[in-house]
Structure formats: C-alpha cells, structure tokens
Write an enzyme that holds these catalytic residues in place. Sequence first.
Site, PDB file in Angstrom:
ATOM      1  N   HIS A 191      -0.722  -2.584  -7.356  1.00 47.76           N
ATOM      2  CA  HIS A 191      -1.513  -2.278  -6.165  1.00 47.76           C
ATOM      3  C   HIS A 191      -2.997  -2.376  -6.482  1.00 47.76           C
ATOM      4  O   HIS A 191      -3.546  -1.552  -7.220  1.00 47.76           O
ATOM      5  CB  HIS A 191      -1.151  -0.872  -5.650  1.00 47.76           C
ATOM      6  CG  HIS A 191      -1.835  -0.518  -4.384  1.00 47.76           C
ATOM      7  ND1 HIS A 191      -2.318   0.730  -4.103  1.00 47.76           N
ATOM      8  CD2 HIS A 191      -2.149  -1.283  -3.290  1.00 47.76           C
ATOM      9  CE1 HIS A 191      -2.885   0.731  -2.904  1.00 47.76           C
ATOM     10  NE2 HIS A 191      -2.798  -0.469  -2.399  1.00 47.76           N
ATOM     11  N   ASN A 199      -3.678   5.997  -2.286  1.00 47.17           N
ATOM     12  CA  ASN A 199      -3.502   6.084  -0.835  1.00 47.17           C
ATOM     13  C   ASN A 199      -2.921   7.420  -0.375  1.00 47.17           C
ATOM     14  O   ASN A 199      -3.158   7.847   0.750  1.00 47.17           O
ATOM     15  CB  ASN A 199      -2.643   4.922  -0.318  1.00 47.17           C
ATOM     16  CG  ASN A 199      -3.467   3.661  -0.162  1.00 47.17           C
ATOM     17  OD1 ASN A 199      -4.698   3.718  -0.183  1.00 47.17           O
ATOM     18  ND2 ASN A 199      -2.817   2.527  -0.020  1.00 47.17           N
ATOM     19  N   SER A 250       0.826  -1.204   0.000  1.00 50.58           N
ATOM     20  CA  SER A 250       0.000   0.000   0.000  1.00 50.58           C
ATOM     21  C   SER A 250       0.858   1.250   0.000  1.00 50.58           C
ATOM     22  O   SER A 250       0.386   2.315  -0.350  1.00 50.58           O
ATOM     23  CB  SER A 250      -0.833   0.072   1.280  1.00 50.58           C
ATOM     24  OG  SER A 250      -1.462  -1.122   1.541  1.00 50.58           O
ATOM     25  N   GLU A 282      -3.096   0.021  -9.637  1.00 50.34           N
ATOM     26  CA  GLU A 282      -2.005   0.982  -9.836  1.00 50.34           C
ATOM     27  C   GLU A 282      -0.759   0.176 -10.222  1.00 50.34           C
ATOM     28  O   GLU A 282      -0.407  -0.784  -9.531  1.00 50.34           O
ATOM     29  CB  GLU A 282      -1.739   1.768  -8.551  1.00 50.34           C
ATOM     30  CG  GLU A 282      -2.868   2.715  -8.186  1.00 50.34           C
ATOM     31  CD  GLU A 282      -2.608   3.472  -6.886  1.00 50.34           C
ATOM     32  OE1 GLU A 282      -2.927   4.669  -6.833  1.00 50.34           O
ATOM     33  OE2 GLU A 282      -2.100   2.869  -5.918  1.00 50.34           O
TER      34      GLU A 282
HETATM   35  N1  3HC Z   1     -16.832 -11.263  -4.222  1.00 48.37           N
HETATM   36  C1  3HC Z   1     -18.041 -11.385  -4.797  1.00 48.37           C
HETATM   37  N2  3HC Z   1     -19.088 -10.624  -4.490  1.00 48.37           N
HETATM   38  C2  3HC Z   1     -18.907  -9.680  -3.536  1.00 48.37           C
HETATM   39  C3  3HC Z   1     -17.669  -9.482  -2.886  1.00 48.37           C
HETATM   40  C4  3HC Z   1     -16.603 -10.324  -3.258  1.00 48.37           C
HETATM   41  N3  3HC Z   1     -15.404 -10.228  -2.697  1.00 48.37           N
HETATM   42  N4  3HC Z   1     -17.796  -8.473  -1.989  1.00 48.37           N
HETATM   43  C5  3HC Z   1     -19.074  -8.045  -2.067  1.00 48.37           C
HETATM   44  N5  3HC Z   1     -19.732  -8.764  -3.002  1.00 48.37           N
HETATM   45  C6  3HC Z   1     -21.136  -8.646  -3.383  1.00 48.37           C
HETATM   46  C7  3HC Z   1     -22.031  -8.591  -2.164  1.00 48.37           C
HETATM   47  O1  3HC Z   1     -22.269  -9.887  -1.659  1.00 48.37           O
HETATM   48  C8  3HC Z   1     -23.275  -7.934  -2.714  1.00 48.37           C
HETATM   49  O2  3HC Z   1     -24.111  -8.887  -3.327  1.00 48.37           O
HETATM   50  P1  3HC Z   1     -25.724  -8.762  -3.163  1.00 48.37           P
HETATM   51  O3  3HC Z   1     -26.070  -7.500  -3.908  1.00 48.37           O
HETATM   52  O4  3HC Z   1     -26.234  -9.999  -3.839  1.00 48.37           O
HETATM   53  O5  3HC Z   1     -25.996  -8.690  -1.692  1.00 48.37           O
HETATM   54  C9  3HC Z   1     -22.715  -7.004  -3.810  1.00 48.37           C
HETATM   55  O6  3HC Z   1     -21.350  -7.410  -4.048  1.00 48.37           O
HETATM   56  C10 3HC Z   1     -22.733  -5.556  -3.402  1.00 48.37           C
HETATM   57  O7  3HC Z   1     -22.146  -5.440  -2.125  1.00 48.37           O
HETATM   58  P2  3HC Z   1     -22.857  -4.698  -0.922  1.00 48.37           P
HETATM   59  O8  3HC Z   1     -24.293  -5.036  -0.842  1.00 48.37           O
HETATM   60  O9  3HC Z   1     -21.994  -4.940   0.290  1.00 48.37           O
HETATM   61  O10 3HC Z   1     -22.886  -3.161  -1.210  1.00 48.37           O
HETATM   62  P3  3HC Z   1     -22.216  -2.081  -2.141  1.00 48.37           P
HETATM   63  O11 3HC Z   1     -23.138  -1.843  -3.274  1.00 48.37           O
HETATM   64  O12 3HC Z   1     -21.872  -0.985  -1.209  1.00 48.37           O
HETATM   65  O13 3HC Z   1     -20.849  -2.594  -2.804  1.00 48.37           O
HETATM   66  C11 3HC Z   1     -18.504  -2.154  -2.488  1.00 48.37           C
HETATM   67  C12 3HC Z   1     -19.751  -2.950  -2.047  1.00 48.37           C
HETATM   68  C13 3HC Z   1     -18.180  -2.444  -3.953  1.00 48.37           C
HETATM   69  C14 3HC Z   1     -17.390  -2.673  -1.606  1.00 48.37           C
HETATM   70  C15 3HC Z   1     -18.769  -0.608  -2.314  1.00 48.37           C
HETATM   71  O14 3HC Z   1     -19.306  -0.340  -1.065  1.00 48.37           O
HETATM   72  C16 3HC Z   1     -17.510   0.204  -2.490  1.00 48.37           C
HETATM   73  O15 3HC Z   1     -17.079   0.489  -3.580  1.00 48.37           O
HETATM   74  N6  3HC Z   1     -16.901   0.630  -1.338  1.00 48.37           N
HETATM   75  C17 3HC Z   1     -15.655   1.375  -1.340  1.00 48.37           C
HETATM   76  C18 3HC Z   1     -14.510   0.410  -1.346  1.00 48.37           C
HETATM   77  C19 3HC Z   1     -13.188   1.108  -1.466  1.00 48.37           C
HETATM   78  O16 3HC Z   1     -13.073   2.332  -1.417  1.00 48.37           O
HETATM   79  N7  3HC Z   1     -12.140   0.295  -1.602  1.00 48.37           N
HETATM   80  C20 3HC Z   1     -10.790   0.787  -1.677  1.00 48.37           C
HETATM   81  C21 3HC Z   1     -10.203   0.697  -0.327  1.00 48.37           C
HETATM   82  S1  3HC Z   1      -8.568   1.326  -0.302  1.00 48.37           S
HETATM   83  C22 3HC Z   1      -7.612   0.005  -0.664  1.00 48.37           C
HETATM   84  O17 3HC Z   1      -8.053  -1.102  -0.868  1.00 48.37           O
HETATM   85  C23 3HC Z   1      -6.157   0.270  -0.747  1.00 48.37           C
HETATM   86  C24 3HC Z   1      -5.393  -0.338   0.385  1.00 48.37           C
HETATM   87  O18 3HC Z   1      -4.033  -0.279   0.047  1.00 48.37           O
HETATM   88  C25 3HC Z   1      -5.606   0.394   1.704  1.00 48.37           C
END
Ligand code: 3HC
Length: 296
Positions: free
Chosen positions: A147, A197, A126, A159
């Site tokens: 990343h 990040n 990260s 990335e």
């Molecule tokens: N595999 C398959 N399906 C998955 C899954 C996975 N790993 N994770 C979630 N899903 C499915 C859920 O089961 C759900 O299915 P359903 O509609 O049948 O219930 C569907 O995807 C949608 O999920 P949610 O209902 O939980 O709700 P959202 O519409 O909010 O989507 C999300 C989830 C895509 C995670 C969205 O909330 C999002 O984009 N959040 C922001 C995430 C983000 O910013 N990530 C970056 C973090 S920073 C990082 O990673 C960098 C590191 O270095 C720190």
Amino acid sequence: MAIRKVGVIGCGLMGHGIVQVAAQGGFDVVAFEGDKGALDKGLARIEKSLSKLAEKAIEKGKPKEQAEGDAKAAFGRIRGSLDKKDLADCDLVVEAIVEDLDVKKKLFAELGALCKKETIFASNTSSFPIGVMGDASGRPERMVGLHFFNPVQLMKLVEVVRSSKTSDDVFAQARAFGEAVGKTPVSCKDTPGFVVNRLLVPYMSQALLMLERGDASKEDIDAAMQLGCGYPMGPLTLTDYVGLDTTLSILEGWVKTYPDEPAFKIPAILRQKVKEGKLGRKTGEGFYRWEGDKKS
Ligand code: 3HC
C-alpha cells in the site's frame, strides 16, 4: 533479490506512481491498462514527474547529464501494455485498479490462471482484505498488500500487509521490493485500513462532519490542523487530494462490514459531492477548486 520484472495493473493516480518508482528502482516494468487513453495519460504523467524530479536534483547539485540520463533510463525501463498476457512472466504483479472488491477478486482469479507459478501478487488496496484476494488468486501464500501513498513519487512509506496465509519468504521479498523502490516499509496485519487509513480516514470523516455541523469553516479546519499540528495539508484539502470517491468507497466498505464501529461514519456532504461528480483534485473541484496540483 528474486524480483526483477514487475507488472503494474492500472496507470491512474496510484498506478502511474508505482510504475514510476519501480522503474526508478531499476526494475523492468510492464504498465498495463485496459484503455489506450488512460495508458497514454499515465505514461505522460510519469514523463512529466521524472523531468520535474530531475530538475530538482539538478538544483540540488546533481550533474545535469546524470540527472537527465537517469530519468531517461527509468522511462526506458517502462513498457506500456494493453494485453494482460504481457504480465504472465512478471516476478511481481501489483494491482492498482478501482476500489471494488468483486472486480479485484475477478482480476486476481484471472492472474492466478495467467501468471507463472512463482509470480507474487500484490494489491495496492486502501482497505480491502488481502486474504480474500489471495484466496481468489488460488495462491494465497503468494499474496501481499503493498500500500503506497499519494503522491507515490514523494511519500516515503509503503505498508506491507500479510494475511494469515502469506508465506514468510514472499513477505520478505515484498518488504525488500519496498526498500528497493526507495520506500520505508512497515509491516501490517490484514486489518481494515492497515495502519495509516485506519487512523487517517476516520480523522478525515470527522473533519467533514465538523464542516457539516457548521462548527468551523473548511479553511479554518484546514488551517487548524496545518498550523496546530504541523500537518502538511489540512483534512479537507487532503480529502480533495486523495479523491472523494476513494474516501467514500473506503468508508462504505467498512460501514457494510463493521456496522457497529463508531469510528466508521459516512458524512452526508461526502455522498452529496460524489453524486455531483465533485471528486476533488482529479476533477478540478471537491471541497476546493483545483488547477492541476494546486488549489485555485
Ligand atoms: N512528481 C514529481 N514532483 C512532484 C509531484 C510528483 N508526483 N507532486 C508534487 N511534486 C512537486 C511539486 O511540483 C513541487 O515542486 P516545486 O517546489 O518546484 O513547485 C514540490 O513537489 C512540492 O509540492 P507542493 O509545492 O505542491 O507543496 P508541498 O511542499 O505541500 O508538498 C506534498 C506536496 C508532498 C504532497 C505535501 O503537501 C504532503 O505531504 N501532503 C500530504 C499528502 C498525504 O498525506 N498523502 C497521503 C494520502 S493518504 C493515501 O494516499 C492513502 C490512500 O489509500 C487513501
């Protein structure tokens, strides 16, 4: 494309997702873990995610047989391993282990001695410098950052990070790999936090400082950013989602290296929660309580 066989080291939160998208992209994948329990857990998560994605594809009109067949074929391309020697003939090895630079340097030194000379090395770090890991591997021109974002299966970005020593050919192959696993690659220089990040972590840290000062409740801070800016999650929910330990280790690394950068601040509340073992979604509690992927 020269990359056919991919090794992924670590089958945790990020690693299992990288294994999965690589297999879905048609690559043969060696999923290496040091511990059998962690490997089994990672593989079980992949199986569950593949079946969830197949279900969704069927809902959207993909023939059932084809959707289930594709999921099965992707899972079949994954070989779990507890022996690092299985990585020796991989064309690309992606590291997704704990965020500890010394541990990563030691691992890349080991891989440099173990893997065929053509192997490209990548880190999913990260925040640590790709160049330092490249130097440790003994083949800095074949080292990149790849990343990914959490959850890897759903987030569309990767990335691709080059150090001053990464060769043009290796960088091009890494970008092509990112595309082949269904992501949009963006090119980044080897700077702290790359693009995402460097912007995201100071934002999360400011939200925690705001909570600490009592400027607003956690629910209101989250609602404000969700509804006011259209972010899918508010910053405190996102910190829980990413992991409080991961967020803390990123900030600690930066504060150590760049003590005069005002954007890099460690909120006391973050240290306190990590000390209590409240690491977010993965432990069932951080700023919120969690049941699996959902806040309870
Ligand atoms: N595999 C398959 N399906 C998955 C899954 C996975 N790993 N994770 C979630 N899903 C499915 C859920 O089961 C759900 O299915 P359903 O509609 O049948 O219930 C569907 O995807 C949608 O999920 P949610 O209902 O939980 O709700 P959202 O519409 O909010 O989507 C999300 C989830 C895509 C995670 C969205 O909330 C999002 O984009 N959040 C922001 C995430 C983000 O910013 N990530 C970056 C973090 S920073 C990082 O990673 C960098 C590191 O270095 C720190």
